[in-house]
Design a protein around this motif. Structure first.
Motif, PDB file in Angstrom:
ATOM      1  N   ASN A   1       0.972  -1.362   0.065  1.00 22.47           N
ATOM      2  CA  ASN A   1       0.055  -0.020   0.193  1.00 22.47           C
ATOM      3  C   ASN A   1       0.923   1.282   0.051  1.00 22.47           C
ATOM      4  N   LEU A   2       2.112   1.136   0.425  1.00 20.69           N
ATOM      5  CA  LEU A   2       2.943   2.452   0.467  1.00 20.69           C
ATOM      6  C   LEU A   2       4.498   1.882   0.211  1.00 20.69           C
ATOM      7  N   LEU A   3       5.122   2.446  -0.669  1.00 20.93           N
ATOM      8  CA  LEU A   3       6.654   2.192  -0.906  1.00 20.93           C
ATOM      9  C   LEU A   3       7.484   3.266  -0.326  1.00 20.93           C
ATOM     10  N   VAL A   4       8.422   2.895   0.500  1.00 17.43           N
ATOM     11  CA  VAL A   4       9.397   3.859   1.238  1.00 17.43           C
ATOM     12  C   VAL A   4      10.909   3.429   0.692  1.00 17.43           C
ATOM     13  N   VAL A   5      11.446   4.716   0.223  1.00 19.99           N
ATOM     14  CA  VAL A   5      12.753   4.542  -0.333  1.00 19.99           C
ATOM     15  C   VAL A   5      13.709   5.367   0.724  1.00 19.99           C
ATOM     16  N   ASP A   6      14.842   4.808   0.996  1.00 22.34           N
ATOM     17  CA  ASP A   6      15.647   5.436   1.887  1.00 22.34           C
ATOM     18  C   ASP A   6      16.448   6.565   1.120  1.00 22.34           C
ATOM     19  N   GLY A   7      16.105   8.080   1.302  1.00 19.30           N
ATOM     20  CA  GLY A   7      16.579   9.005   0.675  1.00 19.30           C
ATOM     21  C   GLY A   7      15.640  10.162   0.498  1.00 19.30           C
TER      22      GLY A   7
ATOM     23  N   ALA B   1      12.790   9.266  -4.279  1.00 19.79           N
ATOM     24  CA  ALA B   1      11.345   9.077  -4.378  1.00 19.79           C
ATOM     25  C   ALA B   1      10.784   9.331  -5.826  1.00 19.79           C
ATOM     26  N   THR B   2      11.253  10.357  -6.446  1.00 19.82           N
ATOM     27  CA  THR B   2      10.910  10.696  -7.891  1.00 19.82           C
ATOM     28  C   THR B   2      11.196   9.586  -8.684  1.00 19.82           C
ATOM     29  N   ALA B   3      12.578   9.129  -8.640  1.00 19.64           N
ATOM     30  CA  ALA B   3      13.116   7.960  -9.554  1.00 19.64           C
ATOM     31  C   ALA B   3      12.016   6.948  -9.334  1.00 19.64           C
ATOM     32  N   ALA B   4      11.819   6.406  -8.071  1.00 16.92           N
ATOM     33  CA  ALA B   4      11.014   5.166  -7.859  1.00 16.92           C
ATOM     34  C   ALA B   4       9.635   5.403  -8.554  1.00 16.92           C
ATOM     35  N   ALA B   5       9.142   6.624  -8.414  1.00 17.72           N
ATOM     36  CA  ALA B   5       7.498   6.925  -8.832  1.00 17.72           C
ATOM     37  C   ALA B   5       7.749   6.908 -10.412  1.00 17.72           C
ATOM     38  N   ASP B   6       8.811   7.520 -10.907  1.00 20.43           N
ATOM     39  CA  ASP B   6       8.693   7.207 -12.392  1.00 20.43           C
ATOM     40  C   ASP B   6       8.711   6.047 -12.891  1.00 20.43           C
ATOM     41  N   VAL B   7       9.495   4.996 -12.207  1.00 19.70           N
ATOM     42  CA  VAL B   7       9.614   3.693 -12.674  1.00 19.70           C
ATOM     43  C   VAL B   7       8.152   3.141 -12.434  1.00 19.70           C
ATOM     44  N   LEU B   8       7.654   3.484 -11.520  1.00 13.68           N
ATOM     45  CA  LEU B   8       6.150   2.933 -11.338  1.00 13.68           C
ATOM     46  C   LEU B   8       5.061   3.473 -12.242  1.00 13.68           C
ATOM     47  N   SER B   9       5.240   4.631 -12.744  1.00  6.12           N
ATOM     48  CA  SER B   9       4.382   5.127 -13.776  1.00  6.12           C
ATOM     49  C   SER B   9       4.496   4.517 -15.027  1.00  6.12           C
ATOM     50  N   GLU B  10       5.987   4.162 -15.350  1.00  4.33           N
ATOM     51  CA  GLU B  10       6.197   3.438 -16.517  1.00  4.33           C
ATOM     52  C   GLU B  10       5.616   1.908 -16.529  1.00  4.33           C
ATOM     53  N   LEU B  11       5.587   1.335 -15.465  1.00  6.41           N
ATOM     54  CA  LEU B  11       5.012   0.062 -15.510  1.00  6.41           C
ATOM     55  C   LEU B  11       3.288  -0.035 -15.102  1.00  6.41           C
ATOM     56  N   GLY B  12       2.855   1.349 -15.209  1.00  3.27           N
ATOM     57  CA  GLY B  12       1.478   1.034 -15.108  1.00  3.27           C
ATOM     58  C   GLY B  12       0.731   1.347 -13.325  1.00  3.27           C
ATOM     59  N   PHE B  13       1.827   1.462 -12.504  1.00  3.98           N
ATOM     60  CA  PHE B  13       1.087   1.875 -11.172  1.00  3.98           C
ATOM     61  C   PHE B  13       0.609   3.192 -10.841  1.00  3.98           C
ATOM     62  N   THR B  14      -0.563   3.424 -10.845  1.00  9.56           N
ATOM     63  CA  THR B  14      -0.907   4.904 -10.660  1.00  9.56           C
ATOM     64  C   THR B  14      -1.522   5.063  -9.305  1.00  9.56           C
ATOM     65  N   ASP B  15      -1.791   4.175  -8.636  1.00  7.75           N
ATOM     66  CA  ASP B  15      -2.349   4.414  -7.078  1.00  7.75           C
ATOM     67  C   ASP B  15      -1.429   3.881  -6.030  1.00  7.75           C
ATOM     68  N   LEU B  16       0.010   3.569  -6.338  1.00 10.27           N
ATOM     69  CA  LEU B  16       0.773   3.056  -5.305  1.00 10.27           C
ATOM     70  C   LEU B  16       1.462   4.522  -4.906  1.00 10.27           C
TER      71      LEU B  16
ATOM     72  N   GLU C   1      15.239  13.470   8.869  1.00  9.23           N
ATOM     73  CA  GLU C   1      13.974  12.704   9.317  1.00  9.23           C
ATOM     74  C   GLU C   1      12.833  13.420   8.438  1.00  9.23           C
ATOM     75  N   GLU C   2      13.282  13.967   7.350  1.00 14.98           N
ATOM     76  CA  GLU C   2      12.022  14.521   6.405  1.00 14.98           C
ATOM     77  C   GLU C   2      11.398  13.425   5.472  1.00 14.98           C
ATOM     78  N   VAL C   3      10.299  13.655   5.122  1.00 20.00           N
ATOM     79  CA  VAL C   3       9.563  12.681   4.436  1.00 20.00           C
ATOM     80  C   VAL C   3       9.158  13.443   3.123  1.00 20.00           C
ATOM     81  N   TRP C   4       9.729  12.860   1.907  1.00 22.65           N
ATOM     82  CA  TRP C   4       9.628  13.409   0.676  1.00 22.65           C
ATOM     83  C   TRP C   4       8.692  12.811  -0.131  1.00 22.65           C
ATOM     84  N   LEU C   5       7.758  13.594  -0.812  1.00 17.88           N
ATOM     85  CA  LEU C   5       6.666  12.905  -1.722  1.00 17.88           C
ATOM     86  C   LEU C   5       7.414  13.406  -3.406  1.00 17.88           C
ATOM     87  N   PRO C   6       7.247  12.411  -4.195  1.00 16.25           N
ATOM     88  CA  PRO C   6       7.736  12.698  -5.865  1.00 16.25           C
ATOM     89  C   PRO C   6       7.265  13.996  -6.248  1.00 16.25           C
TER      90      PRO C   6
END
Length: 652
Positions: free
Chosen positions: A502-508, A513-528, A538-543
């Protein structure tokens, strides 16, 4: 959140017969398994007004998307099928009696030529005898220290045993009489095994014959004026009696029994088990579990006996060591299907098992002691982990609010990268479900394509490989067993990437976060949803967002994300060290003329490590099968000229 009325079976379609049922979520994953004397009565109870359900049950029925059942002939069959399905599917809403720690046991490696006595934690192995479990490892070492003067058996590791055999001198324990020194041939293999078998007989409770034998030998030595030997036997007898005092007799009739007791409230329960063998308490174990639904003591007894003895019987794969199921199981209350449970336990043991509630005498007194221990353990758990289930629920709810998620993220995955200055680049993927680690679903990656391009590219590669595998395993043309969608029908093992988080966390930070979101978008994941957790503040970054989300420093949500990140970091560092160690072992011998991969492996296996190989003489290397004088000299020369390098470890 699903509405249970959308998948409620039609009236009259549920049989009024014993059976086992499964709840599945929207991805067809089994999330709960249960059994019932009447499937109709039990399943209808789940579809009553959800406001009146137990909180955990309410969460389960709203997470589920379907329910199915299997009718069986008897309650014993239902017990067996329920246990098998819980083992196979590992449903996350089922009660699981898992220790929050690993209990130590005293292991005796009877499968070795020279058996070894040592403290052990972990899965049981064939050919090894186990005594315990003990509450503390120091209790085992204290017992060993007392008994080694009487039973001077080997306690050293294989490497120490081999090294002292090579140098021809025993270790300190051999000099002070606490080891018979089989490594240097002071006793033969048969003589050493006889010492170990006497040791096992003593711990198994067969003490009277041994005490009488030592007393007779002491008297005979005194009559023959061998006073030093008589004094030694006297001291041995004293050591044995002190060891026996530590295992006081609680049941004078030499009973073999397990005594079980519970302490519980609406949400959690603590269980304590005392293992009594030969009338003496040989071990103690305890668990604290979250209740899956509303349970009284009878229900807790039923669930515990099925899971505990089923798993113990599977681990005890050596029939020569006897059954882990004792002749008697003493419980606070009999389960509703006591006759079926007793029959099932008897089948595991191979002879009749008595399941009963102690009414009077020593057994009743011992049961009260176990009950007090369960209550004390439950109180300590509440003090130590007050509100743990509430805290986890609060953390998931906070994450849902802060990240604007549609539902609470019951499954969260976290990715971390580890390397040293760009070499041996590896990644870890850890999984938390309901806010706790699910270690069976951890995965690790050796990075190839993006290893030289930096951490951002490495994150992208891991995400691409993980979710490409998910798409492959969930594709329409992928072979699937409809009853076991998470199991590979070809191998019979769980699919590695069968469920999406339901949620993917990357260390960074933002770039990761943007790199991970771009890959998911390429693969067709729009709601993850993807977030990055930066270490520094300890900041939380959104793509794509220029500013981070700042969670309160004391929030449960931030603490959960930190635990995820730290666990991924630990798992990545561990894999990185393994790869670096293997590479350094091989590279140390690169370039030696006439030394190929097979002979390099043979050298490392023979000496155990490059450090020990570096200390070896030419003659010792020459003694390895397949090595001649010239090759041995080349190995010594290569290692003598090698300059070891060190570097610090890092992980993103």
């Amino acid at each position: 959140m699903a509405d249970p009325t959308t998948y409620r079976p039609s009236p009259g379609s549920i049989p009024d017969a014993p059976g086992v049922y499964k709840f599945r979520d929207a991805t067809k994953r089994v999330i709960y398994v249960g059994k019932a004397k009447s499937l109709r009565g039990r399943l209808n109870s789940y579809f009553a007004d959800i406001t009146g359900l137990h909180p955990r049950t309410r969460q389960m029925v709203t997470t589920a998307a379907s329910v199915e059942w299997t009718v069986v002939g008897t309650e014993v069959e239902a017990l067996q099928l329920e246990y098998n399905w819980i083992k196979e599917f590992d449903p996350r809403f089922n009660v699981r009696y898992r220790d929050d720690k690993s209990y130590p046991v005293l292991a005796v490696t009877m499968n070795e030529e020279f058996p070894r006595l040592h403290v052990y934690r972990g899965a049981r192995k064939k050919g090894v005898r186990y005594f315990g479990p003990y509450a503390h490892a120091w209790a085992i070492r204290e017992t060993l220290d007392l008994l080694l003067r009487v039973f001077p058996a080997r306690t050293c590791t294989a490497g120490v045993f081999k090294r002292h055999g090579q140098i021809g001198r025993p270790c300190l324990l051999g000099y002070i009489g606490k080891c018979s020194a089989p490594c240097v041939g002071k006793v033969s293999a048969d003589e050493h095994r006889a010492i170990v078998e006497d040791f096992c007989d003593f711990l198994a409770g067969r003490t009277d014959a041994l005490i009488r034998r030592l007393e007779q030998e002491m008297a005979a030595a005194s009559d023959e004026l061998e006073f030093e030997r008589a004094a030694r036997l006297r001291d041995d007898l004293g050591a044995l009696r002190r060891a026996m005092e530590k295992q006081a007799v609680v049941l004078g009739d030499g009973t073999d029994a397990d005594v079980v007791a519970f302490a519980h409230d609406e949400l959690e329960a603590a269980v304590q088990v005392f293992h009594v063998r030969g009338g003496r308490v040989r071990g103690q174990r305890g668990w604290v579990i979250d209740k899956a639904e509303e349970m009284d003591v009878k229900d807790l007894v039923d669930h515990f006996l099925t899971q505990f003895y089923g798993e113990e019987a599977e681990r005890a794969d050596d029939p020569d060591l006897g059954s882990p199921v004792p002749r008697e199981v003493l419980v606070p209350e009999l389960p509703a299907d006591a006759e079926a449970v007793g029959e099932w336990l008897s089948g595991l043991r191979g002879s009749r098992v008595s399941l009963r509630v102690p009414q009077r005498g020593d057994k009743r007194a011992l049961a009260e002691t176990v009950t007090r221990n369960a209550g004390e353990a439950f109180t300590q758990h509440k003090l130590r982990r007050a509100g743990d289930l509430t805290a986890r629920s609060a953390a998931l709810a906070e994450l849902q609010d802060y990240l604007a998620l549609e539902t609470a993220p019951l499954r969260i995955e976290c990715v971390d990268i580890s390397h040293i200055q760009g070499s041996d680049v590896v990644a870890s993927l850890v999984v938390f479900e309901d806010g706790v680690p699910r270690k069976s679903e951890y995965r690790r990656f050796a990075l190839r394509e993006a290893a030289e391009e930096g951490d951002v590219a490495s994150i992208a590669e891991v995400v691409r490989r993980r979710f490409s595998r998910y798409l492959k395993e969930t594709a329409e043309d992928a072979p699937v067993d409809p009853d076991r969608p998470g199991i590979d029908p070809e191998t019979g093992k769980p699919r590695k990437f069968a469920y999406a988080p339901n949620l993917l966390v990357v260390d960074g930070a933002g770039p990761q976060a943007t790199a991970a979101a771009d890959v998911l978008s390429e693969l067709g994941f729009t709601d993850l949803v993807v977030v990055g957790l930066a270490k520094r503040l300890e900041e939380v970054w959104l793509p794509g967002d220029p500013d981070p989300v700042i969670l309160p420093r004391t929030s449960d949500a931030l603490y959960l994300l930190q635990r995820l990140r730290d666990e991924a970091h630990r798992f990545a560092i561990r894999y990185h060290r393994e790869k670096r160690s293997k590479r350094m072992q091989v590279s140390a011998l690169d370039g030696v003329p006439g030394l190929g991969q097979a002979r390099r492996t043979a050298l490392i296996k023979h000496f155990g490590s490059v450090r020990k190989l570096r200390e070896a003489r030419i003659e010792e290397i020459e003694a390895v099968p397949g090595f001649g004088r010239r090759t041995a000299e080349a190995v010594v020369a290569a290692l003598a000229g090698e300059q070891p390098q060190t570097a610090g470890e890092s992980s993103t």
